[in-house]
Design a protein around this motif. Structure first.
Motif, PDB file in Angstrom:
ATOM      1  N   ILE A   9       3.233  -2.286  -2.475  1.00 49.38           N
ATOM      2  CA  ILE A   9       2.894  -1.546  -1.452  1.00 49.38           C
ATOM      3  C   ILE A   9       1.548  -2.165  -1.243  1.00 49.38           C
ATOM      4  O   ILE A   9       1.700  -3.556  -2.990  1.00 49.38           O
TER       5      ILE A   9
ATOM      6  N   THR B  62      -3.107  -2.553  -1.179  1.00 51.84           N
ATOM      7  CA  THR B  62      -4.438  -1.939  -1.807  1.00 51.84           C
ATOM      8  C   THR B  62      -5.059  -2.731  -1.043  1.00 51.84           C
ATOM      9  O   THR B  62      -4.812  -4.119  -1.386  1.00 51.84           O
TER      10      THR B  62
ATOM     11  N   ALA C 165      -0.078   4.982  -6.224  1.00 48.38           N
ATOM     12  CA  ALA C 165      -0.133   3.901  -6.906  1.00 48.38           C
ATOM     13  C   ALA C 165       0.873   3.433  -8.291  1.00 48.38           C
ATOM     14  O   ALA C 165       2.426   3.579  -8.855  1.00 48.38           O
TER      15      ALA C 165
ATOM     16  N   LEU D 146       7.186   1.843  -8.123  1.00 48.42           N
ATOM     17  CA  LEU D 146       6.582   0.031  -7.867  1.00 48.42           C
ATOM     18  C   LEU D 146       7.151  -0.702  -7.992  1.00 48.42           C
ATOM     19  O   LEU D 146       7.134  -1.286  -8.960  1.00 48.42           O
TER      20      LEU D 146
ATOM     21  N   LEU E  46       2.299  -4.328  -6.768  1.00 49.07           N
ATOM     22  CA  LEU E  46       1.089  -3.947  -6.013  1.00 49.07           C
ATOM     23  C   LEU E  46       0.954  -4.855  -5.571  1.00 49.07           C
ATOM     24  O   LEU E  46      -0.129  -6.467  -6.497  1.00 49.07           O
TER      25      LEU E  46
END
Ligand SMILES: CSC[C@H]1O[C@H](OP(=O)(O)O)[C@H](O)[C@@H]1O
Length: 377
Positions: free
Chosen positions: A173, A175, A194, A203, A206
């Motif tokens: 992910i 961000t 998240a 996950l 990140l």
């Protein structure tokens, strides 16, 4: 600067949680009520709290981003009205100062108006300023609890959406800026999704945009991810494009400061380029925000006021964020800088909007209004 004192956090009583202490809390010591803020301009180097005893101190804290992030700005605004009422300050003046402290996040004005309306209604019915002050505080506390509950529900709706969009887990992910517990009465917005994926073992990584110029990603999201034991990697904003080109991003999760009636999203500057990259590379671009961020009274993105911040935030670098001339000079003295704090992403580039009331996808005026107006609290 108003009356602020600084308190260092001696021991970290909540280790393992993304933040060491609530982002903001109300206390009533013998000398009078105070609003205590975790000073976000000092993170991650120092965990210190600002003790605000007057409205000017709180307005300064909002303007300098000691307290920042749309949902928590709404809470700060509401508690600011309670502080003014409890300390006998002019509530109407406090309302004007707080609501205009920063223009883009709709939540700030919403929180201020909610607490001020509670104060005036109580004053009208009781003619008792103390009862009215208590009513303002009760409304601020109600908004605080609503935001915490909204945060939990957004995490749940957002995680369910990610499981559909990217089956099989191993989520990478990306961000931008900071959207965790520091911006919320609960676990945050996009970061909370998240974090929920992390807790379920879904996950893989990140990717954290540093988020120039004030580095909310590097200073705050990395801080929250580290405290939560998440696997994260920090990157210069300019490096995001090559991550997409390498197929290293499964979804983008960002927050919002104001969502207009046509679904346009105002968020930290740098969000729009990510939306274009995500669209080009067919990667889901997901906005996570409570319905208090939806502003059906603002027709479209062009009608959203984008805060323009001082040029020295671009031409200098300072920690903590400070006034002009105190930082490390990055550009020749006298350099003019363009420093919008936000940009606007058109609704067609948004794959889905996750709120506490559910998910709108696609985001259109109709799906947005249905979501914003359906109150399933
Ligand atoms: C989900 S609210 C956080 C939101 O607010 C940030 O702006 P700022 O740091 O200037 O308050 C950014 O737009 C985040 O997405």
């Amino acid at each position: 600067m108003g009356d602020q004192s600084v308190v260092s956090l001696a021991n970290d009583s909540q280790s393992g949680s993304p933040v060491p202490t609530p982002t903001l809390r109300w206390e009533e010591p013998p000398e009078g009520p105070v609003l205590i803020l975790l000073d976000q301009t000092r993170l991650p180097v120092e965990e210190v709290e600002l003790v605000c005893t007057d409205v000017q101190a709180l307005v300064d804290a909002i303007r300098t981003l000691a307290v920042r992030g749309a949902p928590v700005l709404g809470l700060a605004g509401a508690y600011g009205i309670a502080l003014a009422a409890a300390r006998g300050f002019d509530v109407a003046e406090a309302e004007r100062q707080l609501a205009s402290a920063r223009p883009t996040a709709v939540n700030l004005g919403y929180g201020v108006r909610r607490a001020a309306a509670a104060y005036r209604s109580a004053l009208d019915t009781t003619a008792d300023p103390q009862r009215a002050a208590q009513a303002a505080l009760a409304e601020a506390r109600a908004l605080h609890a609503e935001d915490a509950a909204a945060s939990e529900r957004m995490a749940s709706h957002g995680l369910a959406l990610l499981k559909k969009l990217v089956p099989g887990g191993g989520l990478r992910i990306l961000t931008h800026c900071n959207t965790g517990a520091l911006v919320s009465g609960g676990a945050g917005t996009a970061f909370a999704v998240a974090h929920a994926a992390h807790r379920e073992g879904l996950l893989r990584r990140l990717w954290v945009d540093e988020t120039r110029p004030l580095l909310q990603g590097a200073r705050l999201t990395a801080y929250e991810a580290a405290r939560a034991d998440m696997t994260y990697t920090l990157l210069a904003d300019n490096a995001a494009g090559s991550l997409f080109a390498d197929g290293a991003v499964d979804a983008v999760l960002i927050g919002a400061d104001r969502i207009a009636a046509d679904g346009s999203v105002a968020n930290k500057v740098g969000s729009y380029p990510l939306a274009v990259l995500a669209h080009h590379h067919n990667v889901p671009f997901v906005v996570v925000a409570p319905t208090t961020t939806v502003d059906l009274a603002t027709a479209d993105g062009a009608s959203i006021e984008v805060e323009q911040r001082p040029g020295h935030e671009v031409t200098e670098i300072a920690h903590p964020i400070a006034e002009a001339g105190s930082g490390i000079v990055l550009a020749p003295l006298g350099t003019q800088a363009y420093n919008p704090a936000f940009d606007i992403t058109p609704a067609p580039l948004v794959t889905a909007l996750v709120t506490e009331n559910g998910v709108a996808s696609p985001v259109t005026a109709a799906t947005l209004a249905a979501l914003a107006l359906s109150d399933t609290r």
